[in-house]
Design a protein around this motif. Structure first.
Motif, PDB file in Angstrom:
ATOM      1  N   GLU A 140      -8.680   8.472   3.382  1.00 16.11           N
ATOM      2  CA  GLU A 140      -9.758   8.559   4.384  1.00 16.11           C
ATOM      3  C   GLU A 140      -9.190   8.755   5.785  1.00 16.11           C
ATOM      4  OE1 GLU A 140     -13.375   5.947   2.636  1.00 16.11           O
ATOM      5  OE2 GLU A 140     -12.749   5.504   4.696  1.00 16.11           O
ATOM      6  N   ALA A 141      -8.123   7.991   6.072  1.00 14.35           N
ATOM      7  CA  ALA A 141      -7.515   8.080   7.412  1.00 14.35           C
ATOM      8  C   ALA A 141      -6.864   9.435   7.629  1.00 14.35           C
ATOM      9  CB  ALA A 141      -6.482   6.970   7.573  1.00 14.35           C
ATOM     10  N   THR A 142      -6.331  10.016   6.559  1.00 13.96           N
ATOM     11  CA  THR A 142      -5.629  11.300   6.701  1.00 13.96           C
ATOM     12  C   THR A 142      -6.567  12.506   6.583  1.00 13.96           C
ATOM     13  OG1 THR A 142      -3.848  10.158   5.531  1.00 13.96           O
ATOM     14  CG2 THR A 142      -3.496  12.483   5.980  1.00 13.96           C
ATOM     15  N   LEU A 180      -7.320   4.800  -1.103  1.00 13.08           N
ATOM     16  CA  LEU A 180      -8.536   5.368  -0.504  1.00 13.08           C
ATOM     17  C   LEU A 180      -8.513   5.215   1.017  1.00 13.08           C
ATOM     18  CD1 LEU A 180     -11.461   4.445  -2.925  1.00 13.08           C
ATOM     19  CD2 LEU A 180     -10.237   6.594  -2.701  1.00 13.08           C
ATOM     20  N   ASP A 181      -8.012   4.080   1.500  1.00 11.32           N
ATOM     21  CA  ASP A 181      -7.872   3.867   2.955  1.00 11.32           C
ATOM     22  C   ASP A 181      -7.025   4.968   3.575  1.00 11.32           C
ATOM     23  OD1 ASP A 181      -9.378   1.625   3.342  1.00 11.32           O
ATOM     24  OD2 ASP A 181      -7.735   0.205   3.001  1.00 11.32           O
ATOM     25  N   GLU A 182      -5.891   5.228   2.911  1.00 14.57           N
ATOM     26  CA  GLU A 182      -4.964   6.219   3.458  1.00 14.57           C
ATOM     27  C   GLU A 182      -5.552   7.628   3.405  1.00 14.57           C
ATOM     28  OE1 GLU A 182      -1.140   6.491   1.569  1.00 14.57           O
ATOM     29  OE2 GLU A 182      -0.340   7.675   3.228  1.00 14.57           O
ATOM     30  N   ALA A 208       2.478  12.647  -2.622  1.00 18.62           N
ATOM     31  CA  ALA A 208       3.271  11.941  -1.609  1.00 18.62           C
ATOM     32  C   ALA A 208       3.510  10.483  -2.018  1.00 18.62           C
ATOM     33  CB  ALA A 208       2.555  11.990  -0.268  1.00 18.62           C
ATOM     34  N   TYR A 209       2.555   9.928  -2.766  1.00 17.54           N
ATOM     35  CA  TYR A 209       2.662   8.523  -3.162  1.00 17.54           C
ATOM     36  C   TYR A 209       3.704   8.309  -4.266  1.00 17.54           C
ATOM     37  CZ  TYR A 209       0.609   3.934  -2.683  1.00 17.54           C
ATOM     38  OH  TYR A 209       0.407   2.624  -2.374  1.00 17.54           O
ATOM     39  N   GLY A 210       3.867   9.292  -5.101  1.00 19.51           N
ATOM     40  CA  GLY A 210       4.878   9.192  -6.164  1.00 19.51           C
ATOM     41  C   GLY A 210       4.274   9.265  -7.546  1.00 19.51           C
ATOM     42  N   GLU A 268      -5.854  -3.382  -5.770  1.00 16.29           N
ATOM     43  CA  GLU A 268      -5.305  -3.257  -4.412  1.00 16.29           C
ATOM     44  C   GLU A 268      -4.844  -1.826  -4.138  1.00 16.29           C
ATOM     45  OE1 GLU A 268      -1.810  -5.571  -3.611  1.00 16.29           O
ATOM     46  OE2 GLU A 268      -2.185  -5.596  -1.464  1.00 16.29           O
ATOM     47  N   ALA A 319      -7.859   0.525  -3.441  1.00 13.62           N
ATOM     48  CA  ALA A 319      -8.412   0.371  -2.083  1.00 13.62           C
ATOM     49  C   ALA A 319      -7.463   0.943  -1.034  1.00 13.62           C
ATOM     50  CB  ALA A 319      -8.673  -1.112  -1.815  1.00 13.62           C
ATOM     51  N   SER A 320      -6.163   0.661  -1.186  1.00 15.44           N
ATOM     52  CA  SER A 320      -5.183   1.110  -0.190  1.00 15.44           C
ATOM     53  C   SER A 320      -5.051   2.632  -0.167  1.00 15.44           C
ATOM     54  CB  SER A 320      -3.820   0.515  -0.494  1.00 15.44           C
ATOM     55  OG  SER A 320      -3.934  -0.850  -0.667  1.00 15.44           O
TER      56      SER A 320
END
Lengths: 223, 112
Positions: free
Chosen positions: A36-38, A32-34, A54-56, A26, A29-30
Motif C-alpha cells: 500500500e505504501a509503495t 499489505l502495509d508495504e 523483492a521479499y524473497g 503478521e 498485514a506487513s
C-alpha cells in the motif's frame, strides 16, 4: 489479493508448526502495509509480483524465521566426522582382510575374484552407511537431549588439566583413541563374518590345555 | 564491484547487524508495529529490510525483551511490539557497552 494469500500460504508450508499461524497473520498485514505504501491501495498484478519478488522466495522468507536448527550440535561435529572417517577406514581394512582370506581359501578364477571385489566394495559401502547412520542417530539424540546447540565438550576444562599432559609428537592421543576404535570395529566385523573363529580358538586353547601336564592330587589339597 | 568493495560491503553488513538489536530496542519504547518500525528506522538512516526485521522482532519477543499484542480494532489486524522491563535492563547494559566500545574505537582512531 489472491496472489498475496497464495504467497503467504506457500511460506507457511516451510514455517515451524507452533508459530505458523501467528507468523502468517503478521506477514500478511506487513506485506499489505508495504504494498500500500509503495503502490497505493489498488496495485496491479505486476506490482504485486514485484513486491513479492523483492521479499524473497517462500523458502527464503521462512528460513529467516527458523532458528539454528542444527541436527548435530556444533560441538559434536568434529567428533562425528572423525568417527565417520574412522568407520570407513576400519571397515575398508576389515572387509579387505576378509576378501584376502576368502581368496586364499577358495578358487582363484578371474570371475570369482571380480565378483568378490564387487561384493567387498558393496559390503564396505553398505556397512559404512549403516554404521555412520547409527553414529549420526546417536549424535542427534545427544544434541536433542542437551537442548543446546552450542555444546562445548570441554566446558569443565581448567588449566589444571594440563598437568597430566606429557609433551610428545602431535596427534599421539588422537591416533591412540582412533586405533582402539579401529581395532574394535575390525574385530566386530571379523567375528560377524566368520562366526566359526571363536570355536576354532576354543579348540586350540583346549588342545594346549591337554598338552600341559596335569597337577597331582596333593597340589589341589595344598590349594 | 571490485574485491575490496565486496569485502567492505560484507564488513559493513556485519557491523550493522551487530547494532540492529540496539536500534530496535531503542525504537520500541512506544508500542509500534512491524512496518511502522521499518519506516522509523529507515527515516533515521538505518537501512533494514522487512524480512530481516520481522524475524528479529520475534526472536526478541521470545527472549522476553519485547512484549507483543494484536490490535484487531482496525480493518487490518496488526501485531504491536513494545520493549519489556527486562528489555529495558538489557538496553541499559547494551548502551553502556556500546558507549565504552565507541570510546575505545575513537581513541584508537585518534592515534592513527
Amino acid at each position: 489479493m489472491k496472489l498475496i494469500e497464495q504467497y503467504i500460504y506457500a511460506i507457511g508450508k516451510y514455517l515451524p508448526y507452533n508459530s505458523r499461524k501467528d507468523i502468517k497473520k503478521e506477514l500478511y498485514a506487513s506485506l499489505l502495509d508495504e504494498i500500500e505504501a509503495t503502490y497505493g491501495e489498488n496495485p496491479t498484478q505486476k506490482e504485486l509480483e514485484a513486491a513479492i519478488t523483492a521479499y524473497g522466495t517462500p523458502r527464503q522468507v521462512a528460513n529467516r524465521y527458523k532458528e539454528n536448527n542444527l541436527v548435530i550440535g556444533s560441538g559434536y561435529t568434529d567428533l562425528f566426522f572423525f568417527i565417520s572417517k574412522l568407520i570407513i577406514f576400519a571397515l575398508s581394512i576389515a572387509f579387505t582382510i576378509i576378501f584376502v582370506i576368502g581368496l586364499l581359501e577358495g578358487d582363484l578364477t578371474p570371475n570369482k575374484i571380480i565378483v568378490d571385489i564387487a561384493r567387498t566394495i558393496a559390503r564396505i559401502i553398505g556397512a559404512s552407511l549403516s554404521a555412520i547412520a547409527w553414529v549420526g542417530i546417536g549424535f542427534i539424540i545427544l544434541t536433542r537431549l542437551n537442548n543446546d546447540h552450542h555444546i562445548d565438550l570441554e566446558d569443565d576444562w581448567t588449566p589444571k588439566d594440563l598437568a597430566d599432559i606429557h609433551i610428545g609428537p602431535e596427534g599421539e592421543s588422537k591416533i591412540e583413541s582412533g586405533l582402539s576404535i579401529f581395532f574394535i570395529l575390525v574385530f566386530i566385523v571379523i567375528i560377524n563374518t566368520m562366526p566359526f573363529l571363536p570355536s576354532i580358538a576354543e579348540s586350540i586353547i583346549s588342545s594346549i590345555y591337554c598338552m600341559v601336564p596335569k597337577p597331582r592330587k596333593w597340589f589341589y589339597l595344598i590349594c | 564491484m571490485s574485491q575490496k568493495d565486496v569485502i567492505v560491503t560484507n564488513l559493513v553488513g556485519e557491523l550493522k547487524r551487530g547494532t540492529l538489536v540496539l536500534s530496535v530496542l531503542l525504537n520500541t519504547k512506544e508500542s509500534t508495529y512491524g512496518y511502522s518500525l521499518v519506516q522509523a528506522l529507515q527515516s533515521l538512516g538505518i537501512d533494514i529490510e522487512q524480512n530481516t526485521l520481522y524475524p528479529l522482532l520475534r526472536r526478541l519477543e521470545k527472549q522476553a525483551l519485547l512484549s507483543s499484542s494484536w490490535d484487531t480494532t482496525e480493518s487490518r489486524p496488526r501485531k504491536y511490539y513494545q520493549i519489556s522491563p527486562l528489555g529495558l535492563e538489557v538496553l541499559n547494559d547494551l548502551t553502556a557497552h556500546w558507549q565504552e566500545t565507541n570510546k575505545i574505537i575513537n581513541t584508537m582512531l585518534e592515534e592513527v
